[in-house]
Design a protein around this motif. Structure first.
Motif, PDB file in Angstrom:
ATOM      1  N   ARG A  30      47.574  24.703  28.355  1.00 52.85           N
ATOM      2  CA  ARG A  30      46.619  25.711  28.795  1.00 52.85           C
ATOM      3  C   ARG A  30      47.114  26.371  30.084  1.00 52.85           C
ATOM      4  NH1 ARG A  30      41.816  26.893  31.294  1.00 52.85           N
ATOM      5  NH2 ARG A  30      40.149  27.595  29.929  1.00 52.85           N
ATOM      6  N   SER A  31      47.668  25.581  30.980  1.00 47.68           N
ATOM      7  CA  SER A  31      48.200  26.117  32.245  1.00 47.68           C
ATOM      8  C   SER A  31      49.354  27.086  32.008  1.00 47.68           C
ATOM      9  CB  SER A  31      48.665  24.978  33.146  1.00 47.68           C
ATOM     10  OG  SER A  31      47.584  24.186  33.530  1.00 47.68           O
ATOM     11  N   ASP A  32      50.238  26.770  31.049  1.00 47.63           N
ATOM     12  CA  ASP A  32      51.348  27.671  30.713  1.00 47.63           C
ATOM     13  C   ASP A  32      50.819  29.030  30.272  1.00 47.63           C
ATOM     14  OD1 ASP A  32      53.283  25.655  31.114  1.00 47.63           O
ATOM     15  OD2 ASP A  32      53.223  25.052  29.000  1.00 47.63           O
ATOM     16  N   VAL A  33      49.825  29.002  29.409  1.00 47.36           N
ATOM     17  CA  VAL A  33      49.271  30.249  28.867  1.00 47.36           C
ATOM     18  C   VAL A  33      48.579  31.046  29.968  1.00 47.36           C
ATOM     19  CG1 VAL A  33      47.654  31.242  27.208  1.00 47.36           C
ATOM     20  CG2 VAL A  33      49.051  29.267  26.555  1.00 47.36           C
ATOM     21  N   LEU A  34      47.776  30.382  30.785  1.00 49.19           N
ATOM     22  CA  LEU A  34      47.110  31.088  31.880  1.00 49.19           C
ATOM     23  C   LEU A  34      48.121  31.711  32.839  1.00 49.19           C
ATOM     24  CD1 LEU A  34      44.135  28.699  32.683  1.00 49.19           C
ATOM     25  CD2 LEU A  34      44.003  31.037  31.772  1.00 49.19           C
ATOM     26  N   GLU A  35      49.178  30.984  33.134  1.00 51.07           N
ATOM     27  CA  GLU A  35      50.215  31.515  34.018  1.00 51.07           C
ATOM     28  C   GLU A  35      50.874  32.744  33.392  1.00 51.07           C
ATOM     29  OE1 GLU A  35      52.131  32.118  37.406  1.00 51.07           O
ATOM     30  OE2 GLU A  35      50.586  30.606  37.101  1.00 51.07           O
ATOM     31  N   PRO A  43      44.451  47.826  35.200  1.00 52.51           N
ATOM     32  CA  PRO A  43      44.748  49.188  35.673  1.00 52.51           C
ATOM     33  C   PRO A  43      44.470  49.385  37.161  1.00 52.51           C
ATOM     34  CG  PRO A  43      43.513  49.265  33.634  1.00 52.51           C
ATOM     35  CD  PRO A  43      43.534  47.821  34.073  1.00 52.51           C
ATOM     36  N   GLU A  44      43.427  48.720  37.684  1.00 51.02           N
ATOM     37  CA  GLU A  44      43.084  48.912  39.094  1.00 51.02           C
ATOM     38  C   GLU A  44      43.776  47.906  40.007  1.00 51.02           C
ATOM     39  OE1 GLU A  44      40.057  46.307  37.104  1.00 51.02           O
ATOM     40  OE2 GLU A  44      40.847  48.282  36.658  1.00 51.02           O
ATOM     41  N   GLY A  45      44.695  47.119  39.440  1.00 46.18           N
ATOM     42  CA  GLY A  45      45.421  46.113  40.212  1.00 46.18           C
ATOM     43  C   GLY A  45      44.979  44.722  39.829  1.00 46.18           C
ATOM     44  N   GLY A  46      45.757  43.745  40.178  1.00 46.01           N
ATOM     45  CA  GLY A  46      45.455  42.365  39.799  1.00 46.01           C
ATOM     46  C   GLY A  46      45.870  42.090  38.362  1.00 46.01           C
ATOM     47  N   ASN A  47      45.304  41.047  37.791  1.00 46.57           N
ATOM     48  CA  ASN A  47      45.663  40.663  36.428  1.00 46.57           C
ATOM     49  C   ASN A  47      44.416  40.190  35.684  1.00 46.57           C
ATOM     50  OD1 ASN A  47      45.437  37.586  36.575  1.00 46.57           O
ATOM     51  ND2 ASN A  47      46.792  38.038  38.297  1.00 46.57           N
ATOM     52  N   ILE A  48      44.545  40.001  34.366  1.00 44.73           N
ATOM     53  CA  ILE A  48      43.371  39.686  33.550  1.00 44.73           C
ATOM     54  C   ILE A  48      42.802  38.300  33.806  1.00 44.73           C
ATOM     55  CG2 ILE A  48      44.005  41.335  31.760  1.00 44.73           C
ATOM     56  CD1 ILE A  48      44.908  38.938  30.036  1.00 44.73           C
ATOM     57  N   VAL A  49      43.616  37.371  34.294  1.00 41.52           N
ATOM     58  CA  VAL A  49      43.117  36.022  34.580  1.00 41.52           C
ATOM     59  C   VAL A  49      42.298  36.041  35.864  1.00 41.52           C
ATOM     60  CG1 VAL A  49      43.742  33.633  35.108  1.00 41.52           C
ATOM     61  CG2 VAL A  49      44.970  34.869  33.325  1.00 41.52           C
ATOM     62  N   ASP A  50      42.868  36.597  36.917  1.00 42.71           N
ATOM     63  CA  ASP A  50      42.169  36.640  38.196  1.00 42.71           C
ATOM     64  C   ASP A  50      40.940  37.542  38.146  1.00 42.71           C
ATOM     65  OD1 ASP A  50      43.989  34.839  39.230  1.00 42.71           O
ATOM     66  OD2 ASP A  50      45.261  36.406  40.099  1.00 42.71           O
ATOM     67  N   ALA A  51      40.920  38.501  37.214  1.00 40.12           N
ATOM     68  CA  ALA A  51      39.748  39.358  37.025  1.00 40.12           C
ATOM     69  C   ALA A  51      38.676  38.658  36.185  1.00 40.12           C
ATOM     70  CB  ALA A  51      40.151  40.675  36.366  1.00 40.12           C
ATOM     71  N   ASP A  52      38.949  37.426  35.759  1.00 33.37           N
ATOM     72  CA  ASP A  52      38.001  36.596  35.008  1.00 33.37           C
ATOM     73  C   ASP A  52      37.627  37.197  33.651  1.00 33.37           C
ATOM     74  OD1 ASP A  52      36.648  34.182  34.855  1.00 33.37           O
ATOM     75  OD2 ASP A  52      34.765  35.061  35.552  1.00 33.37           O
ATOM     76  N   LEU A  53      38.626  37.769  32.961  1.00 34.22           N
ATOM     77  CA  LEU A  53      38.399  38.345  31.639  1.00 34.22           C
ATOM     78  C   LEU A  53      38.735  37.389  30.499  1.00 34.22           C
ATOM     79  CD1 LEU A  53      39.829  41.959  32.080  1.00 34.22           C
ATOM     80  CD2 LEU A  53      37.485  41.159  32.413  1.00 34.22           C
ATOM     81  N   VAL A  54      39.512  36.354  30.775  1.00 31.38           N
ATOM     82  CA  VAL A  54      39.959  35.427  29.727  1.00 31.38           C
ATOM     83  C   VAL A  54      38.894  34.368  29.510  1.00 31.38           C
ATOM     84  CG1 VAL A  54      41.737  33.779  29.035  1.00 31.38           C
ATOM     85  CG2 VAL A  54      42.375  35.840  30.301  1.00 31.38           C
ATOM     86  N   ARG A  55      38.454  34.230  28.253  1.00 34.68           N
ATOM     87  CA  ARG A  55      37.421  33.268  27.880  1.00 34.68           C
ATOM     88  C   ARG A  55      37.891  32.446  26.681  1.00 34.68           C
ATOM     89  NH1 ARG A  55      35.085  34.158  32.204  1.00 34.68           N
ATOM     90  NH2 ARG A  55      33.464  35.674  32.449  1.00 34.68           N
ATOM     91  N   PHE A  66      42.314  33.078  22.455  1.00 35.14           N
ATOM     92  CA  PHE A  66      41.467  33.362  23.595  1.00 35.14           C
ATOM     93  C   PHE A  66      40.706  34.661  23.335  1.00 35.14           C
ATOM     94  CE2 PHE A  66      45.566  35.223  24.583  1.00 35.14           C
ATOM     95  CZ  PHE A  66      45.261  36.491  25.067  1.00 35.14           C
ATOM     96  N   VAL A  67      39.669  34.866  24.103  1.00 32.95           N
ATOM     97  CA  VAL A  67      38.848  36.068  24.012  1.00 32.95           C
ATOM     98  C   VAL A  67      38.990  36.808  25.325  1.00 32.95           C
ATOM     99  CG1 VAL A  67      36.473  36.899  23.835  1.00 32.95           C
ATOM    100  CG2 VAL A  67      37.212  34.934  22.469  1.00 32.95           C
ATOM    101  N   LEU A  68      39.137  38.131  25.239  1.00 34.39           N
ATOM    102  CA  LEU A  68      39.090  38.964  26.431  1.00 34.39           C
ATOM    103  C   LEU A  68      37.701  39.577  26.491  1.00 34.39           C
ATOM    104  CD1 LEU A  68      42.467  40.906  26.465  1.00 34.39           C
ATOM    105  CD2 LEU A  68      41.776  38.988  27.867  1.00 34.39           C
ATOM    106  N   GLU A  69      36.979  39.280  27.557  1.00 33.55           N
ATOM    107  CA  GLU A  69      35.622  39.790  27.727  1.00 33.55           C
ATOM    108  C   GLU A  69      35.678  40.975  28.678  1.00 33.55           C
ATOM    109  OE1 GLU A  69      31.877  38.002  29.876  1.00 33.55           O
ATOM    110  OE2 GLU A  69      32.294  36.962  27.991  1.00 33.55           O
ATOM    111  N   VAL A  70      35.439  42.161  28.131  1.00 33.10           N
ATOM    112  CA  VAL A  70      35.492  43.377  28.947  1.00 33.10           C
ATOM    113  C   VAL A  70      34.183  44.140  28.804  1.00 33.10           C
ATOM    114  CG1 VAL A  70      37.991  43.606  28.852  1.00 33.10           C
ATOM    115  CG2 VAL A  70      36.618  44.660  27.085  1.00 33.10           C
ATOM    116  N   ASP A  71      33.889  44.936  29.815  1.00 37.69           N
ATOM    117  CA  ASP A  71      32.689  45.783  29.784  1.00 37.69           C
ATOM    118  C   ASP A  71      32.975  47.069  29.067  1.00 37.69           C
ATOM    119  OD1 ASP A  71      31.238  43.927  31.253  1.00 37.69           O
ATOM    120  OD2 ASP A  71      31.892  44.799  33.152  1.00 37.69           O
TER     121      ASP A  71
END
Length: 71
Positions: A30-35, A43-55, A66-71
């Motif tokens: 799981r750690s490998d995948v998250l990394e 688009p606005e900077g950062g990454n999908i993990v730190d933006a808390d989109l990965v579920r 995994f699921v990407l939770e976006v608005d």
């Protein structure tokens, strides 16, 4: 949230295949995948993990889900 520019396709992990046995020699955690997912930019900077989109990230053998939770 702005859409990603152009096609959004990333190869984030790639297994190596033993040419003699044709077996894939990679054990994912799981750690490998998250990394690896931290390399997918927002688009606005950062990454999908730190933006808390990965579920609901699961790793079962060579299968990652995994699921990407976006608005």
């Amino acid at each position: 949230m702005q859409p990603l520019p152009g096609p959004a396709v990333w190869t984030i992990l790639r297994a190596e295949t033993d040419p003699e046995t044709s077996e894939t020699a990679m054990t994912l955690t799981r750690s490998d995948v998250l990394e690896a997912l931290r390399g997918v930019p927002m688009p606005e900077g950062g990454n999908i993990v730190d933006a808390d989109l990965v579920r609901a990230l699961t790793v079962e053998g060579n299968t990652v889900r995994f699921v990407l939770e976006v608005d």
